[in-house]
Write a protein that holds these residues in place. Structure first.
Motif, PDB file in Angstrom:
ATOM      1  N   GLY A   1       0.836  -1.208   0.000  1.00 56.11           N
ATOM      2  CA  GLY A   1       0.000   0.000   0.000  1.00 56.11           C
ATOM      3  C   GLY A   1       0.865   1.252   0.000  1.00 56.11           C
ATOM      4  O   GLY A   1       1.960   1.248   0.562  1.00 56.11           O
ATOM      5  N   GLU A   2       0.389   2.307  -0.671  1.00 55.52           N
ATOM      6  CA  GLU A   2       1.129   3.572  -0.685  1.00 55.52           C
ATOM      7  C   GLU A   2       0.126   4.708  -0.499  1.00 55.52           C
ATOM      8  O   GLU A   2      -0.747   4.908  -1.333  1.00 55.52           O
ATOM      9  CB  GLU A   2       1.889   3.742  -2.004  1.00 55.52           C
ATOM     10  CG  GLU A   2       2.529   5.107  -2.187  1.00 55.52           C
ATOM     11  CD  GLU A   2       3.380   5.538  -0.995  1.00 55.52           C
ATOM     12  OE1 GLU A   2       4.316   4.798  -0.638  1.00 55.52           O
ATOM     13  OE2 GLU A   2       3.084   6.610  -0.385  1.00 55.52           O
ATOM     14  N   PRO A   3       0.254   5.449   0.591  1.00 51.69           N
ATOM     15  CA  PRO A   3      -0.728   6.502   0.871  1.00 51.69           C
ATOM     16  C   PRO A   3      -0.648   7.697  -0.073  1.00 51.69           C
ATOM     17  O   PRO A   3      -1.659   8.377  -0.290  1.00 51.69           O
ATOM     18  CB  PRO A   3      -0.396   6.940   2.299  1.00 51.69           C
ATOM     19  CG  PRO A   3       0.747   6.117   2.781  1.00 51.69           C
ATOM     20  CD  PRO A   3       1.238   5.264   1.655  1.00 51.69           C
ATOM     21  N   LYS A   4       0.532   7.947  -0.608  1.00 52.36           N
ATOM     22  CA  LYS A   4       0.737   9.184  -1.390  1.00 52.36           C
ATOM     23  C   LYS A   4      -0.293   9.311  -2.509  1.00 52.36           C
ATOM     24  O   LYS A   4      -0.452   8.414  -3.338  1.00 52.36           O
ATOM     25  CB  LYS A   4       2.145   9.206  -1.971  1.00 52.36           C
ATOM     26  CG  LYS A   4       2.538  10.562  -2.564  1.00 52.36           C
ATOM     27  CD  LYS A   4       4.034  10.589  -2.884  1.00 52.36           C
ATOM     28  CE  LYS A   4       4.387  11.853  -3.642  1.00 52.36           C
ATOM     29  NZ  LYS A   4       4.126  13.074  -2.828  1.00 52.36           N
ATOM     30  N   GLY A   5      -1.000  10.435  -2.500  1.00 49.95           N
ATOM     31  CA  GLY A   5      -1.957  10.723  -3.567  1.00 49.95           C
ATOM     32  C   GLY A   5      -3.308  10.062  -3.401  1.00 49.95           C
ATOM     33  O   GLY A   5      -4.200  10.239  -4.236  1.00 49.95           O
ATOM     34  N   LYS A   6      -3.489   9.318  -2.321  1.00 45.15           N
ATOM     35  CA  LYS A   6      -4.742   8.568  -2.158  1.00 45.15           C
ATOM     36  C   LYS A   6      -5.794   9.345  -1.365  1.00 45.15           C
ATOM     37  O   LYS A   6      -5.487  10.218  -0.565  1.00 45.15           O
ATOM     38  CB  LYS A   6      -4.450   7.250  -1.418  1.00 45.15           C
ATOM     39  CG  LYS A   6      -3.499   6.322  -2.134  1.00 45.15           C
ATOM     40  CD  LYS A   6      -4.059   5.810  -3.440  1.00 45.15           C
ATOM     41  CE  LYS A   6      -3.293   4.588  -3.927  1.00 45.15           C
ATOM     42  NZ  LYS A   6      -1.829   4.786  -3.985  1.00 45.15           N
ATOM     43  N   ARG A   7      -7.045   8.951  -1.591  1.00 46.53           N
ATOM     44  CA  ARG A   7      -8.146   9.409  -0.741  1.00 46.53           C
ATOM     45  C   ARG A   7      -8.274   8.422   0.411  1.00 46.53           C
ATOM     46  O   ARG A   7      -8.525   7.240   0.179  1.00 46.53           O
ATOM     47  CB  ARG A   7      -9.452   9.453  -1.533  1.00 46.53           C
ATOM     48  CG  ARG A   7      -9.445  10.443  -2.698  1.00 46.53           C
ATOM     49  CD  ARG A   7     -10.850  10.554  -3.292  1.00 46.53           C
ATOM     50  NE  ARG A   7     -11.757  11.168  -2.336  1.00 46.53           N
ATOM     51  CZ  ARG A   7     -13.039  10.811  -2.179  1.00 46.53           C
ATOM     52  NH1 ARG A   7     -13.545   9.830  -2.907  1.00 46.53           N
ATOM     53  NH2 ARG A   7     -13.795  11.432  -1.291  1.00 46.53           N
ATOM     54  N   ALA A   8      -8.103   8.915   1.616  1.00 44.55           N
ATOM     55  CA  ALA A   8      -8.031   8.016   2.774  1.00 44.55           C
ATOM     56  C   ALA A   8      -9.177   8.252   3.746  1.00 44.55           C
ATOM     57  O   ALA A   8      -9.548   9.405   4.017  1.00 44.55           O
ATOM     58  CB  ALA A   8      -6.706   8.197   3.498  1.00 44.55           C
ATOM     59  N   LEU A   9      -9.696   7.150   4.268  1.00 34.65           N
ATOM     60  CA  LEU A   9     -10.700   7.210   5.328  1.00 34.65           C
ATOM     61  C   LEU A   9     -10.103   6.576   6.584  1.00 34.65           C
ATOM     62  O   LEU A   9      -9.688   5.423   6.559  1.00 34.65           O
ATOM     63  CB  LEU A   9     -11.960   6.424   4.935  1.00 34.65           C
ATOM     64  CG  LEU A   9     -12.987   6.214   6.064  1.00 34.65           C
ATOM     65  CD1 LEU A   9     -13.576   7.554   6.545  1.00 34.65           C
ATOM     66  CD2 LEU A   9     -14.104   5.255   5.624  1.00 34.65           C
TER      67      LEU A   9
ATOM     68  N   GLU B   1       1.394  13.339   6.534  1.00 38.32           N
ATOM     69  CA  GLU B   1       2.834  13.463   6.252  1.00 38.32           C
ATOM     70  C   GLU B   1       3.239  12.635   5.038  1.00 38.32           C
ATOM     71  O   GLU B   1       4.165  12.987   4.314  1.00 38.32           O
ATOM     72  CB  GLU B   1       3.647  12.997   7.469  1.00 38.32           C
ATOM     73  CG  GLU B   1       3.576  13.923   8.676  1.00 38.32           C
ATOM     74  CD  GLU B   1       4.342  13.363   9.878  1.00 38.32           C
ATOM     75  OE1 GLU B   1       4.796  14.178  10.693  1.00 38.32           O
ATOM     76  OE2 GLU B   1       4.477  12.132  10.011  1.00 38.32           O
ATOM     77  N   ALA B   2       2.566  11.496   4.855  1.00 36.97           N
ATOM     78  CA  ALA B   2       2.910  10.596   3.749  1.00 36.97           C
ATOM     79  C   ALA B   2       2.294  11.058   2.425  1.00 36.97           C
ATOM     80  O   ALA B   2       2.526  10.443   1.383  1.00 36.97           O
ATOM     81  CB  ALA B   2       2.466   9.167   4.071  1.00 36.97           C
ATOM     82  N   GLY B   3       1.482  12.116   2.481  1.00 35.72           N
ATOM     83  CA  GLY B   3       1.016  12.707   1.234  1.00 35.72           C
ATOM     84  C   GLY B   3      -0.317  12.235   0.702  1.00 35.72           C
ATOM     85  O   GLY B   3      -0.536  12.248  -0.514  1.00 35.72           O
ATOM     86  N   VAL B   4      -1.229  11.812   1.594  1.00 33.38           N
ATOM     87  CA  VAL B   4      -2.559  11.470   1.062  1.00 33.38           C
ATOM     88  C   VAL B   4      -3.165  12.714   0.407  1.00 33.38           C
ATOM     89  O   VAL B   4      -2.877  13.842   0.782  1.00 33.38           O
ATOM     90  CB  VAL B   4      -3.507  10.942   2.175  1.00 33.38           C
ATOM     91  CG1 VAL B   4      -3.014   9.602   2.708  1.00 33.38           C
ATOM     92  CG2 VAL B   4      -3.683  11.943   3.311  1.00 33.38           C
ATOM     93  N   ARG B   5      -3.997  12.486  -0.581  1.00 37.39           N
ATOM     94  CA  ARG B   5      -4.618  13.602  -1.302  1.00 37.39           C
ATOM     95  C   ARG B   5      -5.712  14.241  -0.458  1.00 37.39           C
ATOM     96  O   ARG B   5      -5.965  15.448  -0.538  1.00 37.39           O
ATOM     97  CB  ARG B   5      -5.199  13.082  -2.635  1.00 37.39           C
ATOM     98  CG  ARG B   5      -5.929  14.119  -3.468  1.00 37.39           C
ATOM     99  CD  ARG B   5      -5.940  13.720  -4.943  1.00 37.39           C
ATOM    100  NE  ARG B   5      -6.415  12.352  -5.118  1.00 37.39           N
ATOM    101  CZ  ARG B   5      -7.675  12.033  -5.462  1.00 37.39           C
ATOM    102  NH1 ARG B   5      -8.571  12.984  -5.660  1.00 37.39           N
ATOM    103  NH2 ARG B   5      -8.030  10.777  -5.621  1.00 37.39           N
ATOM    104  N   GLU B   6      -6.342  13.393   0.358  1.00 34.87           N
ATOM    105  CA  GLU B   6      -7.486  13.831   1.147  1.00 34.87           C
ATOM    106  C   GLU B   6      -7.648  12.851   2.296  1.00 34.87           C
ATOM    107  O   GLU B   6      -7.392  11.653   2.144  1.00 34.87           O
ATOM    108  CB  GLU B   6      -8.727  13.787   0.243  1.00 34.87           C
ATOM    109  CG  GLU B   6     -10.035  13.981   0.949  1.00 34.87           C
ATOM    110  CD  GLU B   6     -11.213  13.733  -0.003  1.00 34.87           C
ATOM    111  OE1 GLU B   6     -11.030  13.836  -1.242  1.00 34.87           O
ATOM    112  OE2 GLU B   6     -12.299  13.410   0.510  1.00 34.87           O
TER     113      GLU B   6
END
Lengths: 273, 273
Positions: free
Chosen positions: B124-132, B149-154
């Protein structure tokens, strides 16, 4: 021997300053493992000024069951005990403390019993003997009491510090009918010679007794662990004496400490404070 | 794995209440041994009311180098630190503290980085993702910060306690430009789902999210370590999602803690208090 540790491990600490040289972490931890106990003995390096705070804090750890004590903390740790054996009360010092069922700390001093145990392991028996003890400090005091408890016929004590020598003699006289007298470095006429001074740790140290008066029937014991065999003991062995060294004392003491920590050898029944 | 202990062993403790379940004594001690360090991590069972006294006393042990912190002490241990990372300051909590050259205590909080590291270990890679994220407590807060910090989009955050949910959202908004919003238990439309609640530890627990809305492209992560695979993660795996579990988080976190304690990954340079 290797040991294991996990979240349920019961802790024992040994407090000292310095600490790196102590053998209890390895020896006691291995002994716990041999007994099937999930328990460790870990070293704690703490300065005298910090000891009361360390003990107060460590006592709050619910999985801390015991405290082994080495120099220079044996007298200060006595003050931390909520109860102790008569022996520890007499000496005002402890080398081991265990937590009691009510959350207190019960202290004992095994240095003297360890010395006697080490002697016996090497074929020495204090009972009925004329004994000369050199050194009236902490270790010497513990050994003096243990020799009296073990039934020596007579105990002579030598120490360059005549004040502490005389104080020890006076205190022993109050608790035993065994004759306790002022000794000298001359072992002539004694059957058991015990060195409780550091004399022999350095090559330049003077010998604690006049070894030229050793005779083969004497038993010669020494508290020094480094070197493993002190020059005094070497001299005694050379003429055929039975001897015990610091390592013998430690081996006997470790067994006593193990039983004490596991609750097997001492009871708090006779304890007072 | 077995470990050794002697008088020169350097100590690290893990403080918790309860303590028997913690894995750091075994895992960290083995890791020290693998690195050739004479060091142990031993468990300390201490109640919240006794924590300040325990820490004050333990700090007097000159061979104590580090303190790992587990529930319920992460916030209280932050107060014991003399310096800490920005991350720990933001969270007001630490899960690890190491002694500094000047005798102070430098704290860090790796729970969030551990979660992200566990995700990455499972693809899994958080960067750029929409996270819940579900759960805005101690673990949830740390994970929220790490995801940002890891760069989620939202980042959307759900918690039954709307007060702490809103407080976390507000605090995050002050430190990041990443959109952080109020979430719900519905994962539809998200690419990364993180459960930071205990829901799933007991068979009777409700599921933390509506698993019927899982789709195979989602990454589903969970903090629960017992059971090893929570019902939510089981459901995600059943439809082909990549997943991470509490054990993955712990494995990543242990590596971070090891580097931190050995002085390799964090510097005090950016620390303030």
């Amino acid at each position: 021997m290797t040991v294991t540790v996990d979240g349920a491990t019961r802790l024992h600490i040994i407090v000292g300053d310095p600490i790196a040289q102590v053998k209890s972490p390895t020896g006691m931890s291995a002994a716990f493992a041999t007994r099937g106990r999930n328990a460790l003995c870990v070293p704690i390096h703490v300065a005298p000024k910090d000891l009361p705070g360390l003990l107060a804090g460590a006592s709050l750890a619910q999985n801390l069951d015991g405290i082994i004590v080495t120099v220079p903390h044996k007298f200060a740790c006595y003050a931390h005990c909520t109860s102790a054996t008569e022996r520890a009360h007499f000496l005002g010092a402890v080398n081991i403390i265990r937590r009691t069922a009510d959350g207190g700390w019960f202290g004992e001093m095994f240095d003297g019993l360890g010395f006697v145990g080490g002697m016996r392991a090497k074929g020495g028996e204090p009972k009925g003997k004329r004994a000369l003890l050199v050194g009236a400090g902490g270790a010497g005091s513990a050994i003096a009491l243990a020799l009296v408890e073990a039934g020596v016929r007579e105990l002579a004590i030598h120490d360059a510090d005549s004040v502490r020598r005389d104080a020890l003699i006076k205190r022993l006289a109050a608790v035993t009918a065994t004759p306790v007298s002022i000794g000298s470095p001359d072992p002539a006429g004694f059957e058991l010679i015990a060195n409780a001074t550091p004399a022999g740790m350095r090559p330049t140290d003077p010998l604690p007794v006049r070894i030229e008066h050793f005779t083969p029937d004497m038993f010669v014991g020494c508290v020094i662990t480094a070197p493993a065999v002190s020059p005094m003991v070497e001299a005694a062995r050379a003429i055929g004496c039975k001897t015990s060294v610091g390592g013998d004392m430690y081996a006997a003491e470790q067994q006593l400490m193990l039983e004490f920590l596991l609750g097997g050898s001492s009871t708090e029944a006779g304890a007072r404070r």
